[in-house]
Design a protein around this motif. Structure first.
Motif, PDB file in Angstrom:
ATOM      1  N   HIS A   1     -29.459  29.564  -0.169  1.00 56.54           N
ATOM      2  CA  HIS A   1     -28.994  28.630  -1.204  1.00 56.54           C
ATOM      3  C   HIS A   1     -28.295  29.411  -2.312  1.00 56.54           C
ATOM      4  CE1 HIS A   1     -32.475  26.028   0.336  1.00 56.54           C
ATOM      5  NE2 HIS A   1     -31.364  25.520   0.773  1.00 56.54           N
TER       6      HIS A   1
ATOM      7  N   GLU B   1     -24.520  17.959   2.963  1.00 56.44           N
ATOM      8  CA  GLU B   1     -25.806  17.351   3.296  1.00 56.44           C
ATOM      9  C   GLU B   1     -26.124  16.073   2.520  1.00 56.44           C
ATOM     10  OE1 GLU B   1     -29.250  19.928   2.370  1.00 56.44           O
ATOM     11  OE2 GLU B   1     -27.832  21.465   1.785  1.00 56.44           O
TER      12      GLU B   1
ATOM     13  N   GLU C   1     -27.177  17.680   7.757  1.00 54.31           N
ATOM     14  CA  GLU C   1     -26.590  18.873   7.131  1.00 54.31           C
ATOM     15  C   GLU C   1     -25.891  19.771   8.129  1.00 54.31           C
ATOM     16  OE1 GLU C   1     -29.458  21.656   5.629  1.00 54.31           O
ATOM     17  OE2 GLU C   1     -27.970  22.708   4.404  1.00 54.31           O
TER      18      GLU C   1
ATOM     19  N   SER D   1     -22.760  23.997   2.434  1.00 58.44           N
ATOM     20  CA  SER D   1     -23.422  22.949   3.206  1.00 58.44           C
ATOM     21  C   SER D   1     -22.915  21.574   2.790  1.00 58.44           C
ATOM     22  CB  SER D   1     -24.941  23.029   3.038  1.00 58.44           C
ATOM     23  OG  SER D   1     -25.334  22.605   1.755  1.00 58.44           O
TER      24      SER D   1
ATOM     25  N   HIS E   1     -24.451  23.325  -1.062  1.00 57.72           N
ATOM     26  CA  HIS E   1     -24.607  24.615  -1.749  1.00 57.72           C
ATOM     27  C   HIS E   1     -23.896  25.684  -0.945  1.00 57.72           C
ATOM     28  CE1 HIS E   1     -27.539  25.685   1.388  1.00 57.72           C
ATOM     29  NE2 HIS E   1     -27.998  24.454   1.255  1.00 57.72           N
TER      30      HIS E   1
HETATM   31 MN    MN Z   1     -29.214  23.239   2.826  1.00 57.93          MN
END
Ligand code: MN
Length: 226
Positions: A171, A192, A206, A190, A162
């Protein structure tokens, strides 16, 4: 962004050093809520920190298999060397917002667990090292982080990453959303990938990546790096 990430890494490293040492010594008992409170205190000592960017997640063993898990008095688990511990946390700094996840095993992981962890890590590295054309949408790179898990018929059921703000939302839009977005230089997002085995454990790694321009001889392209 880079400066705050370095401060954040210092807080996290100091905390993880304490946690690892004390769990190996076995004199102090650690549980998920103690991880949350102690890690939050370490971050608060950093310059320009204004608290966590979301509720810190510490998830041990079966709790780690619950994607949206957040420890409470009812679910709190003692941490020992029998399974994986996921720590997903971040800070709000006046100069940035952070979000980072690591997975630990303080005992002996099985061969199967080592293979899956390695495949999750390979996906994270593959996405971080990706060079791509600027015509590529964010949703198109998701497969890169999953390919090593697909090879052994495994997957994870959430988006790979995100966008992240700067002293703003931790986010922002997902990179695997139904509405694709084009990457732009200095877009931070990110990376992850993960794996969850219900009632057993979870693995999630992440880091935040930055999109940077690279010059190519044929046409312009972009590369994502840390
Ligand atoms: Mn995250």
């Amino acid at each position: 962004m880079k400066n705050a990430h370095m401060k954040d890494a210092v807080a996290l490293s100091d905390f993880l050093s304490l946690l690892q040492e004390q769990i190996h010594e076995g004199k102090v008992q650690w549980d998920e809520l103690k991880v949350v409170h102690t890690l939050d205190e370490y971050r608060q000592q950093q310059d320009l920190n204004r608290g966590p960017s979301f509720s810190t997640i510490a998830a041990f063993g079966p709790n780690g298999a619950l994607i949206h898990y957040k420890p409470s008095l009812e679910t709190n688990r003692i941490i020992d060397n029998s399974s994986f511990l996921i720590i997903d946390s971040g800070g709000q700094y006046l100069d940035e917002t952070t979000d980072v996840t690591s997975t630990f095993h303080f005992g002996l992981a099985t061969q199967r667990q080592k293979e899956i962890y390695t495949r999750v890590l390979m996906g994270a590295i593959d996405l971080a090292a990706l060079v791509f054309s600027d015509s590529i949408a964010d949703s198109h790179v998701d497969i890169i982080a999953r390919q090593n898990l697909y090879q052994v018929e495994l997957d994870y059921h959430h988006e790979t990453g995100h966008g992240i703000g700067s002293f703003l939302n931790v986010h922002e839009m997902n990179i695997n959303s139904k509405e694709p977005h084009r990457f732009r230089a200095n877009y931070f997002f990110s990376d992850e990938p993960s794996y969850y085995l219900p009632n057993e454990y979870g693995i999630r790694l992440e880091t935040i990546l930055r999109v940077v321009d690279v010059k190519m001889t044929v046409h312009s392209a972009r590369i994502a790096v840390h």
